[in-house]
Design a protein around this motif. Structure first.
Motif, PDB file in Angstrom:
ATOM      1  N   LYS A  59       0.576  -1.388  -0.378  1.00 44.37           N
ATOM      2  CA  LYS A  59       0.533  -0.006   0.279  1.00 44.37           C
ATOM      3  C   LYS A  59       1.102   1.027   0.322  1.00 44.37           C
ATOM      4  O   LYS A  59       0.360   2.378  -0.406  1.00 44.37           O
ATOM      5  CB  LYS A  59      -0.710  -0.075   1.327  1.00 44.37           C
ATOM      6  N   TRP A  60       1.511   1.032   0.683  1.00 44.62           N
ATOM      7  CA  TRP A  60       3.118   2.295   0.888  1.00 44.62           C
ATOM      8  C   TRP A  60       2.785   2.636  -0.563  1.00 44.62           C
ATOM      9  O   TRP A  60       3.401   3.732  -1.048  1.00 44.62           O
ATOM     10  CB  TRP A  60       4.094   2.463   1.572  1.00 44.62           C
ATOM     11  N   GLU A  61       3.458   1.790  -1.492  1.00 43.99           N
ATOM     12  CA  GLU A  61       3.890   2.104  -2.855  1.00 43.99           C
ATOM     13  C   GLU A  61       2.829   2.167  -3.461  1.00 43.99           C
ATOM     14  O   GLU A  61       3.103   3.407  -4.319  1.00 43.99           O
ATOM     15  CB  GLU A  61       5.086   0.706  -3.774  1.00 43.99           C
ATOM     16  N   ILE A  62       1.733   2.092  -3.320  1.00 41.69           N
ATOM     17  CA  ILE A  62       0.161   2.548  -4.029  1.00 41.69           C
ATOM     18  C   ILE A  62      -0.006   3.974  -3.649  1.00 41.69           C
ATOM     19  O   ILE A  62       0.049   4.742  -4.756  1.00 41.69           O
ATOM     20  CB  ILE A  62      -0.704   2.042  -3.840  1.00 41.69           C
ATOM     21  N   VAL A  63       0.320   4.466  -2.506  1.00 39.00           N
ATOM     22  CA  VAL A  63       0.038   5.930  -2.069  1.00 39.00           C
ATOM     23  C   VAL A  63       1.656   6.274  -2.551  1.00 39.00           C
ATOM     24  O   VAL A  63       1.283   7.706  -2.854  1.00 39.00           O
ATOM     25  CB  VAL A  63      -0.040   6.266  -0.493  1.00 39.00           C
ATOM     26  N   GLN A  65       3.107   5.552  -5.453  1.00 41.38           N
ATOM     27  CA  GLN A  65       2.698   6.309  -6.365  1.00 41.38           C
ATOM     28  C   GLN A  65       1.942   7.123  -7.107  1.00 41.38           C
ATOM     29  O   GLN A  65       1.937   8.395  -8.008  1.00 41.38           O
ATOM     30  CB  GLN A  65       2.015   5.293  -7.746  1.00 41.38           C
ATOM     31  N   TRP A  66      -0.140   7.552  -6.562  1.00 45.89           N
ATOM     32  CA  TRP A  66      -0.530   8.290  -6.635  1.00 45.89           C
ATOM     33  C   TRP A  66      -0.158   9.681  -6.496  1.00 45.89           C
ATOM     34  O   TRP A  66      -0.029  10.479  -6.831  1.00 45.89           O
ATOM     35  CB  TRP A  66      -1.885   7.798  -5.658  1.00 45.89           C
ATOM     36  N   LEU A  67       0.782  10.206  -5.124  1.00 43.57           N
ATOM     37  CA  LEU A  67       1.496  10.867  -4.978  1.00 43.57           C
ATOM     38  C   LEU A  67       2.150  11.901  -6.005  1.00 43.57           C
ATOM     39  O   LEU A  67       2.166  12.834  -6.326  1.00 43.57           O
ATOM     40  CB  LEU A  67       2.615  11.137  -3.780  1.00 43.57           C
ATOM     41  N   MET A  68       2.535  11.070  -6.481  1.00 43.94           N
ATOM     42  CA  MET A  68       3.536  11.166  -7.741  1.00 43.94           C
ATOM     43  C   MET A  68       3.045  11.793  -8.952  1.00 43.94           C
ATOM     44  O   MET A  68       3.286  12.437  -9.419  1.00 43.94           O
ATOM     45  CB  MET A  68       5.025   9.989  -7.927  1.00 43.94           C
ATOM     46  N   ALA A  69       2.149  10.784  -9.054  1.00 44.55           N
ATOM     47  CA  ALA A  69       1.329  10.801 -10.338  1.00 44.55           C
ATOM     48  C   ALA A  69       0.670  12.131 -10.199  1.00 44.55           C
ATOM     49  O   ALA A  69      -0.021  12.638 -11.254  1.00 44.55           O
ATOM     50  CB  ALA A  69       0.006   9.388 -10.835  1.00 44.55           C
TER      51      ALA A  69
END
Length: 75
Positions: A59-63, A65-69
């Protein structure tokens, strides 16, 4: 992206926008700031923020990625 993930992403970004205003930053927000944000919401056990399906991904990786995107953090 499913509507479920879109809503989860929007909730995370809204929470980030609120959270980051309370943080003393030297310049732009970076991955370390995002990690601190993630750990804080995880520690608060925010069920609505981190209650999304992640499959095999952390989930950290997803969050992150979302903040980067959303261009909330710089690399």
């Amino acid at each position: 992206m499913t509507s479920y993930h879109r809503e989860a992403r929007q909730a995370i970004v809204r929470e980030w926008d609120h959270w980051i205003k309370t943080q003393p930053l030297d310049g732009e927000a970076r991955a370390r700031d995002a990690r601190r944000f993630f750990l804080e919401i995880k520690a608060r056990r925010e069920p609505t923020l981190l209650d999304f399906r992640s499959g095999a991904e952390d989930k950290w990786e997803i969050v992150h990625q979302w903040l980067m995107a959303e261009q909330r953090i710089s690399s």
